[in-house]
Motif scaffolding. Structure first.
Motif: not given
Length: 246
Positions: A86, A89, A111, A114, A141-142
């Motif tokens: 990402a 991040h 993403r 974002r 995403t996690r």
């Protein structure tokens, strides 16, 4: 789409850099993973004969996941394997960018929802065109619970467009070994399993939506077959726990 040619022909395919990454993963990173979990790999023979370009897809619930996948696959497949990370991040500061680039040949992905960087547009396509295989987490995403979200279609679209295979990989037990809210893996170490499936090719006339569902089903089946074999929780059970918590 624009193609970042100089970047692709530079560090992403650089043989000496690939050897350095392999050495770092075999020493420093392997030690860190071994300290964080007890790992078993299944199905490594399923990628015998596989050649780049291809896309590895997996469920995603832990900071251990990427290191586990690189360790599970043969060296010749991971030397230039590039993971999508990402932008917002990992690529905003040097201190967050260096580890994924050093360990995993990471490239930036914007993403949904974002801020976007136009320089990243077409990056996945350009890497594949240059023969660089990719690791993409289609959930985006996690997971915070270990349950798996519906796959978004980006990885499948790349496979269908470029007529290349994807390798489904299921990670079992990672959310327990290294929960999202933890700064370190749990102790004592938990058992985690990495199940590597047979490569999937888009079928003639198969569209992105259908291939996305087939890819997702392959990861679910791999996960649950492995979980059942070792008396661990299936994705349906993990999803039910998430629903009860909410």
């Amino acid at each position: 789409m624009s193609e970042p040619g100089p970047m692709v022909s530079g560090r992403y395919r650089n043989r000496p850099l690939g050897q350095v990454r392999r050495l770092v993963r075999r020493t420093l990173l392997a030690g860190l993973v071994k300290a964080g979990a007890r790992v078993k790999v299944h199905g490594k023979q399923n990628v015998d004969g596989l050649e780049a370009p291809f896309i590895v897809v997996a469920n995603h619930s832990s900071h251990l996941d990427t290191a586990l996948i690189y360790a599970a696959l043969p060296d010749h497949l991971t030397q230039n394997l590039s993971v999508g990370a990402a932008t917002d991040h990992f690529f905003m500061k040097w201190r967050t960018m260096v580890p994924p680039v050093l360990f995993f040949n990471a490239y930036p992905i914007d993403r949904p929802g974002r801020p976007r960087n136009r320089n990243n547009r077409g990056m996945s396509q350009a890497l594949l065109k240059a023969g660089v295989p990719l690791l993409i987490y289609p959930e985006g995403t996690r997971s915070r619970t270990g349950a798996m979200a519906t796959f978004i279609p980006g990885a499948a679209r790349l496979c269908v467009t470029r007529k290349i295979p994807c390798v489904p990989v299921a990670l079992v037990g990672c959310a327990d070994a290294f929960p999202a809210e933890n700064k370190l893996p749990r102790w004592p170490r938990r058992q985690v399993h990495v199940a590597v499936g047979r490569p999937l090719m888009p079928r003639p006339g198969e569209g992105t939506a259908a291939f996305t569902r087939r890819m997702e089903r392959a990861v679910v089946d791999l996960h649950d077959a492995t979980a059942d074999r070792f008396s661990m929780r299936s994705l349906a059970v993990l999803a039910a726990r998430r629903t009860r918590r909410h």
